[in-house]
Design a protein around this motif. Structure first.
Motif, PDB file in Angstrom:
ATOM      1  N   ASP A   1       0.738  -1.500   0.401  1.00 42.66           N
ATOM      2  CA  ASP A   1      -0.104   0.029  -0.330  1.00 42.66           C
ATOM      3  C   ASP A   1       0.738   1.162  -0.253  1.00 42.66           C
ATOM      4  O   ASP A   1       0.526   2.063  -0.943  1.00 42.66           O
ATOM      5  CB  ASP A   1      -1.064   0.123   1.387  1.00 42.66           C
ATOM      6  N   SER A   2       1.731   0.887   0.611  1.00 41.45           N
ATOM      7  CA  SER A   2       2.739   2.715   0.980  1.00 41.45           C
ATOM      8  C   SER A   2       3.151   2.641  -0.909  1.00 41.45           C
ATOM      9  O   SER A   2       3.398   3.697  -1.033  1.00 41.45           O
ATOM     10  CB  SER A   2       4.642   1.862   1.874  1.00 41.45           C
ATOM     11  N   VAL A   3       3.431   1.813  -1.358  1.00 46.31           N
ATOM     12  CA  VAL A   3       3.885   1.864  -2.617  1.00 46.31           C
ATOM     13  C   VAL A   3       3.171   2.251  -4.277  1.00 46.31           C
ATOM     14  O   VAL A   3       4.077   2.666  -5.214  1.00 46.31           O
ATOM     15  CB  VAL A   3       5.102   1.515  -3.245  1.00 46.31           C
ATOM     16  N   LYS A   4       1.660   2.040  -3.788  1.00 41.25           N
ATOM     17  CA  LYS A   4       1.012   1.915  -5.079  1.00 41.25           C
ATOM     18  C   LYS A   4       0.755   3.281  -5.442  1.00 41.25           C
ATOM     19  O   LYS A   4       0.733   4.568  -4.510  1.00 41.25           O
ATOM     20  CB  LYS A   4      -0.028   0.909  -4.239  1.00 41.25           C
ATOM     21  N   GLY A   5       0.711   3.553  -7.094  1.00 39.01           N
ATOM     22  CA  GLY A   5       0.775   4.111  -7.799  1.00 39.01           C
ATOM     23  C   GLY A   5       1.599   5.362  -8.018  1.00 39.01           C
ATOM     24  O   GLY A   5       2.083   6.556  -8.529  1.00 39.01           O
ATOM     25  N   ARG A   6       3.046   4.585  -7.074  1.00 38.25           N
ATOM     26  CA  ARG A   6       4.341   5.757  -7.394  1.00 38.25           C
ATOM     27  C   ARG A   6       5.419   4.362  -8.029  1.00 38.25           C
ATOM     28  O   ARG A   6       6.157   4.995  -8.719  1.00 38.25           O
ATOM     29  CB  ARG A   6       4.806   6.457  -5.990  1.00 38.25           C
ATOM     30  N   PHE A   7       5.073   3.064  -7.715  1.00 40.29           N
ATOM     31  CA  PHE A   7       6.269   2.096  -7.901  1.00 40.29           C
ATOM     32  C   PHE A   7       5.391   1.332  -9.043  1.00 40.29           C
ATOM     33  O   PHE A   7       3.561   1.007  -9.501  1.00 40.29           O
ATOM     34  CB  PHE A   7       6.881   1.364  -6.771  1.00 40.29           C
ATOM     35  N   THR A   8       6.243   1.043  -9.837  1.00 39.41           N
ATOM     36  CA  THR A   8       5.807  -0.452 -11.459  1.00 39.41           C
ATOM     37  C   THR A   8       6.555  -0.872 -11.350  1.00 39.41           C
ATOM     38  O   THR A   8       8.042  -1.089 -11.830  1.00 39.41           O
ATOM     39  CB  THR A   8       5.468   0.410 -12.374  1.00 39.41           C
ATOM     40  N   ILE A   9       6.623  -2.340 -11.199  1.00 33.22           N
ATOM     41  CA  ILE A   9       6.413  -3.444 -11.516  1.00 33.22           C
ATOM     42  C   ILE A   9       7.473  -4.271 -12.625  1.00 33.22           C
ATOM     43  O   ILE A   9       5.657  -3.542 -13.121  1.00 33.22           O
ATOM     44  CB  ILE A   9       6.771  -4.468 -10.504  1.00 33.22           C
ATOM     45  N   SER A  10       7.782  -4.774 -13.484  1.00 38.65           N
ATOM     46  CA  SER A  10       8.089  -4.651 -14.647  1.00 38.65           C
ATOM     47  C   SER A  10       8.882  -6.291 -14.914  1.00 38.65           C
ATOM     48  O   SER A  10      10.209  -6.137 -14.519  1.00 38.65           O
ATOM     49  CB  SER A  10       7.787  -4.110 -15.680  1.00 38.65           C
ATOM     50  N   ARG A  11       9.299  -6.679 -15.830  1.00 43.29           N
ATOM     51  CA  ARG A  11      10.002  -7.972 -16.626  1.00 43.29           C
ATOM     52  C   ARG A  11       9.378  -7.887 -17.793  1.00 43.29           C
ATOM     53  O   ARG A  11       8.741  -7.851 -18.240  1.00 43.29           O
ATOM     54  CB  ARG A  11       9.477  -9.328 -15.548  1.00 43.29           C
ATOM     55  N   ASP A  12      11.254  -8.770 -18.003  1.00 43.46           N
ATOM     56  CA  ASP A  12      11.516  -8.794 -20.031  1.00 43.46           C
ATOM     57  C   ASP A  12      11.960  -9.970 -19.405  1.00 43.46           C
ATOM     58  O   ASP A  12      13.500 -10.210 -19.063  1.00 43.46           O
ATOM     59  CB  ASP A  12      12.520  -7.680 -20.152  1.00 43.46           C
ATOM     60  N   ASN A  13      11.275 -11.094 -19.388  1.00 42.14           N
ATOM     61  CA  ASN A  13      11.339 -12.612 -20.005  1.00 42.14           C
ATOM     62  C   ASN A  13      13.081 -12.878 -21.059  1.00 42.14           C
ATOM     63  O   ASN A  13      13.580 -13.918 -20.510  1.00 42.14           O
ATOM     64  CB  ASN A  13      10.475 -13.385 -19.663  1.00 42.14           C
ATOM     65  N   ALA A  14      13.367 -12.041 -21.938  1.00 39.25           N
ATOM     66  CA  ALA A  14      13.818 -12.482 -22.880  1.00 39.25           C
ATOM     67  C   ALA A  14      15.051 -11.716 -22.408  1.00 39.25           C
ATOM     68  O   ALA A  14      16.705 -12.264 -23.005  1.00 39.25           O
ATOM     69  CB  ALA A  14      13.088 -11.548 -24.516  1.00 39.25           C
ATOM     70  N   LYS A  15      14.938 -10.380 -21.777  1.00 30.53           N
ATOM     71  CA  LYS A  15      16.698 -10.104 -21.306  1.00 30.53           C
ATOM     72  C   LYS A  15      17.306 -11.055 -19.914  1.00 30.53           C
ATOM     73  O   LYS A  15      17.304  -9.985 -19.282  1.00 30.53           O
ATOM     74  CB  LYS A  15      16.131  -8.562 -21.231  1.00 30.53           C
ATOM     75  N   ASN A  16      15.725 -11.791 -19.271  1.00 35.59           N
ATOM     76  CA  ASN A  16      16.299 -12.363 -17.992  1.00 35.59           C
ATOM     77  C   ASN A  16      16.600 -11.192 -16.816  1.00 35.59           C
ATOM     78  O   ASN A  16      16.964 -10.981 -15.669  1.00 35.59           O
ATOM     79  CB  ASN A  16      17.217 -12.813 -17.832  1.00 35.59           C
ATOM     80  N   THR A  17      15.249  -9.577 -16.400  1.00 33.99           N
ATOM     81  CA  THR A  17      15.668  -9.402 -16.684  1.00 33.99           C
ATOM     82  C   THR A  17      14.325  -8.783 -15.383  1.00 33.99           C
ATOM     83  O   THR A  17      13.198  -8.087 -16.192  1.00 33.99           O
ATOM     84  CB  THR A  17      15.877  -7.180 -16.824  1.00 33.99           C
ATOM     85  N   VAL A  18      13.705  -7.877 -14.272  1.00 31.21           N
ATOM     86  CA  VAL A  18      12.793  -7.814 -13.818  1.00 31.21           C
ATOM     87  C   VAL A  18      13.743  -6.502 -13.261  1.00 31.21           C
ATOM     88  O   VAL A  18      14.586  -5.767 -13.028  1.00 31.21           O
ATOM     89  CB  VAL A  18      12.612  -8.147 -12.533  1.00 31.21           C
ATOM     90  N   TYR A  19      11.990  -5.707 -13.581  1.00 30.09           N
ATOM     91  CA  TYR A  19      12.404  -3.847 -13.255  1.00 30.09           C
ATOM     92  C   TYR A  19      11.327  -3.527 -12.441  1.00 30.09           C
ATOM     93  O   TYR A  19      10.353  -4.154 -11.819  1.00 30.09           O
ATOM     94  CB  TYR A  19      12.374  -3.188 -13.985  1.00 30.09           C
ATOM     95  N   LEU A  20      11.816  -2.125 -11.708  1.00 29.72           N
ATOM     96  CA  LEU A  20      11.293  -1.289 -10.232  1.00 29.72           C
ATOM     97  C   LEU A  20      11.536   0.117 -10.482  1.00 29.72           C
ATOM     98  O   LEU A  20      12.578   0.349 -10.347  1.00 29.72           O
ATOM     99  CB  LEU A  20      11.600  -2.027  -8.768  1.00 29.72           C
ATOM    100  N   GLN A  21       9.945   0.792 -11.287  1.00 29.83           N
ATOM    101  CA  GLN A  21      10.504   2.146 -12.074  1.00 29.83           C
ATOM    102  C   GLN A  21       9.925   2.853 -10.033  1.00 29.83           C
ATOM    103  O   GLN A  21       8.588   2.690 -10.077  1.00 29.83           O
ATOM    104  CB  GLN A  21       9.494   1.656 -12.703  1.00 29.83           C
ATOM    105  N   MET A  22      10.457   3.726 -10.238  1.00 30.69           N
ATOM    106  CA  MET A  22      10.381   3.977  -8.488  1.00 30.69           C
ATOM    107  C   MET A  22       9.762   5.518  -8.734  1.00 30.69           C
ATOM    108  O   MET A  22      11.020   6.693  -9.236  1.00 30.69           O
ATOM    109  CB  MET A  22      11.145   3.935  -7.435  1.00 30.69           C
ATOM    110  N   ASN A  23       8.533   6.119  -9.395  1.00 36.41           N
ATOM    111  CA  ASN A  23       8.413   7.919  -9.669  1.00 36.41           C
ATOM    112  C   ASN A  23       8.331   7.672  -7.492  1.00 36.41           C
ATOM    113  O   ASN A  23       7.368   7.553  -6.628  1.00 36.41           O
ATOM    114  CB  ASN A  23       7.401   8.139 -10.479  1.00 36.41           C
ATOM    115  N   SER A  24       8.087   9.784  -7.469  1.00 34.83           N
ATOM    116  CA  SER A  24       7.601  10.377  -6.814  1.00 34.83           C
ATOM    117  C   SER A  24       8.318   9.571  -5.209  1.00 34.83           C
ATOM    118  O   SER A  24       7.806   9.418  -3.778  1.00 34.83           O
ATOM    119  CB  SER A  24       6.555  10.403  -6.344  1.00 34.83           C
ATOM    120  N   LEU A  25       9.546   9.543  -5.699  1.00 33.94           N
ATOM    121  CA  LEU A  25      10.087   8.931  -4.041  1.00 33.94           C
ATOM    122  C   LEU A  25      10.094  10.146  -3.398  1.00 33.94           C
ATOM    123  O   LEU A  25      10.033  11.422  -2.833  1.00 33.94           O
ATOM    124  CB  LEU A  25      11.644   8.560  -4.354  1.00 33.94           C
TER     125      LEU A  25
END
Length: 128
Positions: free
Chosen positions: A61-85
Motif C-alpha cells: 500500500d505504501s508504494v501503490k501508485g508510485r512504483f511499477t514492477i515489470s519484467r522482460d523475460n527475453a532479457k532475464n531482468t525484472v525492473y522497479l520504476q520508482m517515482n515520487s520518491l
C-alpha cells in the motif's frame, strides 16, 4: 539462479529511480519475482511482485501508485520504476525469485518466505 540488483543511488524527494535485477540461467520465465526493502532498524518488507508471465502484479500500500514492477523475460531482468520518491522509501532494496513453473499466469507471493533466491541488494537513499 543468481540475481544481481542495480540502479540504486541518492535522489531528492520527488525524484525517480529505476532498479534492475538481472538473473542468470535459462529458466527465468519460470520464476515469479519480487522486490523487498529493509530500512535501518526495521524488518524487511514487501514492496512489489510480478507473476512469471508478467500479467499480474502486486504492491504494498505504501508504494501503490508510485512504483511499477515489470519484467522482460527475453532479457532475464525484472525492473522497479520508482517515482515520487519519499524519504521513507530509503532502504536497501532486494530482488527475489520464487521457483513457480507450474503456477498460474497470475501467481505471485508477498511473503518473503516464499522466495527461493535473493539478490545482494542495492541502496536507495531519498533526501528531504
Amino acid at each position: 539462479v543468481q540475481l544481481q540488483a542495480s540502479g540504486g543511488g541518492l535522489v531528492q524527494a520527488g525524484g525517480s529511480l529505476r532498479l534492475s535485477c538481472a538473473a542468470s540461467g535459462r529458466t527465468f520465465s519460470s520464476y515469479a519475482m519480487g522486490w523487498f526493502r529493509q530500512a535501518p532498524g526495521k524488518e524487511r518488507e514487501f514492496v512489489a511482485a510480478i507473476s512469471w508471465s508478467g500479467g499480474s502484479t502486486g504492491y504494498a500500500d505504501s508504494v501503490k501508485g508510485r512504483f511499477t514492477i515489470s519484467r522482460d523475460n527475453a532479457k532475464n531482468t525484472v525492473y522497479l520504476q520508482m517515482n515520487s520518491l519519499k524519504p521513507e522509501d530509503t532502504a536497501v532494496y532486494y530482488c527475489a525469485a520464487e521457483w513457480a513453473p507450474r503456477s498460474s499466469r497470475s501467481y505471485y507471493a508477498k511473503g518473503g518466505a516464499e522466495y527461493d533466491y535473493w539478490g545482494q541488494g542495492t541502496q536507495v537513499t531519498v533526501s528531504s
